[in-house]
Design a protein around this motif. Structure first.
Motif, PDB file in Angstrom:
ATOM      1  N   TYR A  38      31.342  24.298 -76.696  1.00  0.00           N
ATOM      2  CA  TYR A  38      31.884  25.256 -75.362  1.00  0.00           C
ATOM      3  C   TYR A  38      31.558  24.220 -74.703  1.00  0.00           C
ATOM      4  CZ  TYR A  38      32.669  29.058 -78.017  1.00  0.00           C
ATOM      5  OH  TYR A  38      33.294  30.205 -78.571  1.00  0.00           O
ATOM      6  N   ASP A  39      32.284  23.961 -73.513  1.00  0.00           N
ATOM      7  CA  ASP A  39      31.298  23.201 -72.307  1.00  0.00           C
ATOM      8  C   ASP A  39      31.649  23.324 -71.315  1.00  0.00           C
ATOM      9  OD1 ASP A  39      30.758  20.459 -70.667  1.00  0.00           O
ATOM     10  OD2 ASP A  39      33.145  20.615 -69.684  1.00  0.00           O
ATOM     11  N   VAL A  40      30.514  23.638 -70.100  1.00  0.00           N
ATOM     12  CA  VAL A  40      30.028  24.355 -68.511  1.00  0.00           C
ATOM     13  C   VAL A  40      30.087  23.265 -68.095  1.00  0.00           C
ATOM     14  CG1 VAL A  40      29.161  26.153 -67.628  1.00  0.00           C
ATOM     15  CG2 VAL A  40      28.784  26.051 -70.271  1.00  0.00           C
ATOM     16  N   SER A  41      30.915  24.025 -66.903  1.00  0.00           N
ATOM     17  CA  SER A  41      30.613  22.845 -65.983  1.00  0.00           C
ATOM     18  C   SER A  41      31.869  23.138 -64.535  1.00  0.00           C
ATOM     19  CB  SER A  41      32.696  21.273 -66.252  1.00  0.00           C
ATOM     20  OG  SER A  41      32.430  20.990 -67.232  1.00  0.00           O
ATOM     21  N   GLY A  42      31.203  22.858 -63.477  1.00  0.00           N
ATOM     22  CA  GLY A  42      32.275  23.302 -62.455  1.00  0.00           C
ATOM     23  C   GLY A  42      33.270  22.294 -61.392  1.00  0.00           C
ATOM     24  N   TYR A  43      33.854  22.796 -60.867  1.00  0.00           N
ATOM     25  CA  TYR A  43      34.939  22.013 -59.752  1.00  0.00           C
ATOM     26  C   TYR A  43      34.372  22.638 -58.125  1.00  0.00           C
ATOM     27  CZ  TYR A  43      37.796  25.526 -60.195  1.00  0.00           C
ATOM     28  OH  TYR A  43      38.903  26.911 -60.188  1.00  0.00           O
ATOM     29  N   TYR A  44      34.987  21.423 -57.392  1.00  0.00           N
ATOM     30  CA  TYR A  44      34.636  22.760 -55.483  1.00  0.00           C
ATOM     31  C   TYR A  44      36.193  22.939 -55.380  1.00  0.00           C
ATOM     32  CZ  TYR A  44      29.269  20.610 -55.223  1.00  0.00           C
ATOM     33  OH  TYR A  44      28.522  20.776 -55.268  1.00  0.00           O
ATOM     34  N   GLY A  45      36.159  23.939 -55.615  1.00  0.00           N
ATOM     35  CA  GLY A  45      37.716  24.008 -54.809  1.00  0.00           C
ATOM     36  C   GLY A  45      38.610  24.494 -55.912  1.00  0.00           C
ATOM     37  N   LYS A  46      39.843  24.794 -55.596  1.00  0.00           N
ATOM     38  CA  LYS A  46      41.199  24.727 -56.469  1.00  0.00           C
ATOM     39  C   LYS A  46      41.541  23.303 -56.129  1.00  0.00           C
ATOM     40  CE  LYS A  46      40.404  29.285 -58.194  1.00  0.00           C
ATOM     41  NZ  LYS A  46      40.021  29.340 -59.704  1.00  0.00           N
ATOM     42  N   SER A  47      41.451  22.445 -55.050  1.00  0.00           N
ATOM     43  CA  SER A  47      42.763  21.346 -54.862  1.00  0.00           C
ATOM     44  C   SER A  47      41.896  20.449 -56.032  1.00  0.00           C
ATOM     45  CB  SER A  47      42.519  21.669 -54.049  1.00  0.00           C
ATOM     46  OG  SER A  47      42.172  21.122 -52.675  1.00  0.00           O
ATOM     47  N   ASP A  48      40.178  20.446 -56.198  1.00  0.00           N
ATOM     48  CA  ASP A  48      39.092  19.086 -56.631  1.00  0.00           C
ATOM     49  C   ASP A  48      39.312  19.113 -58.170  1.00  0.00           C
ATOM     50  OD1 ASP A  48      37.485  17.384 -56.756  1.00  0.00           O
ATOM     51  OD2 ASP A  48      35.391  18.928 -56.070  1.00  0.00           O
ATOM     52  N   SER A  49      40.285  17.901 -58.260  1.00  0.00           N
ATOM     53  CA  SER A  49      39.403  17.547 -59.525  1.00  0.00           C
ATOM     54  C   SER A  49      38.903  17.264 -60.639  1.00  0.00           C
ATOM     55  CB  SER A  49      41.376  16.387 -60.144  1.00  0.00           C
ATOM     56  OG  SER A  49      41.493  15.887 -59.433  1.00  0.00           O
ATOM     57  N   THR A  50      38.059  16.769 -59.419  1.00  0.00           N
ATOM     58  CA  THR A  50      36.000  16.050 -60.568  1.00  0.00           C
ATOM     59  C   THR A  50      35.816  17.043 -60.900  1.00  0.00           C
ATOM     60  OG1 THR A  50      36.369  14.746 -57.976  1.00  0.00           O
ATOM     61  CG2 THR A  50      33.893  15.431 -59.291  1.00  0.00           C
ATOM     62  N   ILE A  51      34.988  16.595 -62.164  1.00  0.00           N
ATOM     63  CA  ILE A  51      34.465  17.747 -62.526  1.00  0.00           C
ATOM     64  C   ILE A  51      32.829  17.655 -62.729  1.00  0.00           C
ATOM     65  CG2 ILE A  51      34.446  18.691 -64.883  1.00  0.00           C
ATOM     66  CD1 ILE A  51      36.678  19.254 -63.807  1.00  0.00           C
ATOM     67  N   TYR A  52      31.972  18.502 -62.997  1.00  0.00           N
ATOM     68  CA  TYR A  52      30.439  18.145 -62.591  1.00  0.00           C
ATOM     69  C   TYR A  52      29.779  19.400 -63.256  1.00  0.00           C
ATOM     70  CZ  TYR A  52      32.164  16.434 -57.972  1.00  0.00           C
ATOM     71  OH  TYR A  52      33.154  16.382 -56.946  1.00  0.00           O
ATOM     72  N   SER A  53      29.400  18.012 -63.781  1.00  0.00           N
ATOM     73  CA  SER A  53      28.319  19.401 -64.563  1.00  0.00           C
ATOM     74  C   SER A  53      27.281  20.667 -64.076  1.00  0.00           C
ATOM     75  CB  SER A  53      26.831  18.238 -65.339  1.00  0.00           C
ATOM     76  OG  SER A  53      25.754  18.843 -66.000  1.00  0.00           O
ATOM     77  N   ILE A  54      26.687  21.451 -64.402  1.00  0.00           N
ATOM     78  CA  ILE A  54      26.299  22.613 -63.593  1.00  0.00           C
ATOM     79  C   ILE A  54      24.109  21.864 -64.138  1.00  0.00           C
ATOM     80  CG2 ILE A  54      27.861  23.501 -63.404  1.00  0.00           C
ATOM     81  CD1 ILE A  54      26.359  25.581 -65.649  1.00  0.00           C
ATOM     82  N   ALA A  55      24.834  21.205 -64.921  1.00  0.00           N
ATOM     83  CA  ALA A  55      22.963  21.752 -64.783  1.00  0.00           C
ATOM     84  C   ALA A  55      21.664  21.072 -64.217  1.00  0.00           C
ATOM     85  CB  ALA A  55      23.140  20.398 -66.650  1.00  0.00           C
ATOM     86  N   SER A  56      22.920  19.984 -63.414  1.00  0.00           N
ATOM     87  CA  SER A  56      21.860  18.657 -62.852  1.00  0.00           C
ATOM     88  C   SER A  56      21.473  20.144 -61.309  1.00  0.00           C
ATOM     89  CB  SER A  56      22.516  18.236 -62.091  1.00  0.00           C
ATOM     90  OG  SER A  56      23.589  17.527 -61.715  1.00  0.00           O
ATOM     91  N   PHE A  57      22.145  20.967 -61.067  1.00  0.00           N
ATOM     92  CA  PHE A  57      22.531  21.987 -59.604  1.00  0.00           C
ATOM     93  C   PHE A  57      20.604  22.678 -59.775  1.00  0.00           C
ATOM     94  CE2 PHE A  57      26.784  21.449 -59.754  1.00  0.00           C
ATOM     95  CZ  PHE A  57      27.060  20.961 -57.951  1.00  0.00           C
ATOM     96  N   SER A  58      20.413  22.919 -58.748  1.00  0.00           N
ATOM     97  CA  SER A  58      19.105  23.476 -58.051  1.00  0.00           C
ATOM     98  C   SER A  58      19.349  25.213 -58.927  1.00  0.00           C
ATOM     99  CB  SER A  58      18.398  24.359 -57.318  1.00  0.00           C
ATOM    100  OG  SER A  58      19.856  24.333 -56.613  1.00  0.00           O
ATOM    101  N   PHE A  59      18.505  25.980 -58.647  1.00  0.00           N
ATOM    102  CA  PHE A  59      18.564  27.307 -59.609  1.00  0.00           C
ATOM    103  C   PHE A  59      18.794  28.058 -58.320  1.00  0.00           C
ATOM    104  CE2 PHE A  59      15.404  26.757 -62.805  1.00  0.00           C
ATOM    105  CZ  PHE A  59      16.268  26.201 -63.898  1.00  0.00           C
ATOM    106  N   SER A  60      18.594  28.136 -57.363  1.00  0.00           N
ATOM    107  CA  SER A  60      19.189  27.912 -56.312  1.00  0.00           C
ATOM    108  C   SER A  60      20.474  28.467 -55.570  1.00  0.00           C
ATOM    109  CB  SER A  60      17.733  28.273 -55.085  1.00  0.00           C
ATOM    110  OG  SER A  60      17.778  27.273 -54.951  1.00  0.00           O
ATOM    111  N   ASP A  61      21.015  27.293 -55.854  1.00  0.00           N
ATOM    112  CA  ASP A  61      22.556  26.828 -56.205  1.00  0.00           C
ATOM    113  C   ASP A  61      23.670  27.350 -56.785  1.00  0.00           C
ATOM    114  OD1 ASP A  61      21.887  25.830 -53.852  1.00  0.00           O
ATOM    115  OD2 ASP A  61      22.186  23.537 -55.068  1.00  0.00           O
ATOM    116  N   PHE A  62      23.122  27.616 -58.099  1.00  0.00           N
ATOM    117  CA  PHE A  62      23.793  27.719 -59.331  1.00  0.00           C
ATOM    118  C   PHE A  62      24.030  29.469 -59.405  1.00  0.00           C
ATOM    119  CE2 PHE A  62      23.474  30.510 -62.749  1.00  0.00           C
ATOM    120  CZ  PHE A  62      24.771  30.409 -63.582  1.00  0.00           C
ATOM    121  N   ILE A  63      23.071  30.466 -58.597  1.00  0.00           N
ATOM    122  CA  ILE A  63      23.749  31.225 -58.748  1.00  0.00           C
ATOM    123  C   ILE A  63      24.474  32.175 -57.113  1.00  0.00           C
ATOM    124  CG2 ILE A  63      21.136  32.496 -58.631  1.00  0.00           C
ATOM    125  CD1 ILE A  63      20.278  33.040 -56.583  1.00  0.00           C
TER     126      ILE A  63
END
Length: 98
Positions: A38-63
């Motif tokens: 499995y790959d866990v990733s994220g994106y900003y908004g529905k129109s964004d095609s850029t994929i980001y790793s969530i591993a580098s986000f702070s825990f407070s951002d994650f929640i």
């Protein structure tokens, strides 16, 4: 994270089956299938095609992140939480260590 008062960062999980040439994206699967990874990733908004790793986000951002609707329909809540926790703690359990 909020922009204009709305959450706009979405986490999604993709399932893949390893093969000798290229790994295959799987859309219809059993989440307990041990041959998948499995790959866990994220994106900003529905129109964004850029994929980001969530591993580098702070825990407070994650929640503050939302879970993508497709991910919610394919995985149990327990599985989503397990994959996300694994991903954000992969490099350590303390925000300052990562």
């Amino acid at each position: 994270m909020k922009i204009n008062g709305e959450f706009d960062f979405y986490i999604y999980i993709s399932a893949f089956k390893a093969s000798d040439t290229d790994d295959v994206y799987v859309t219809d699967f059993d989440e307990n299938d041990t041959t998948l990874y499995y790959d866990v990733s994220g994106y900003y908004g529905k129109s964004d095609s850029t994929i980001y790793s969530i591993a580098s986000f702070s825990f407070s951002d994650f929640i503050s992140f939302q879970i993508d609707g497709d991910t919610l329909s394919k995985y149990s809540y327990d599985t989503i939480l397990a994959h996300c926790l694994y991903e954000i703690t992969y490099y350590g359990f303390d925000d300052t260590d990562r």
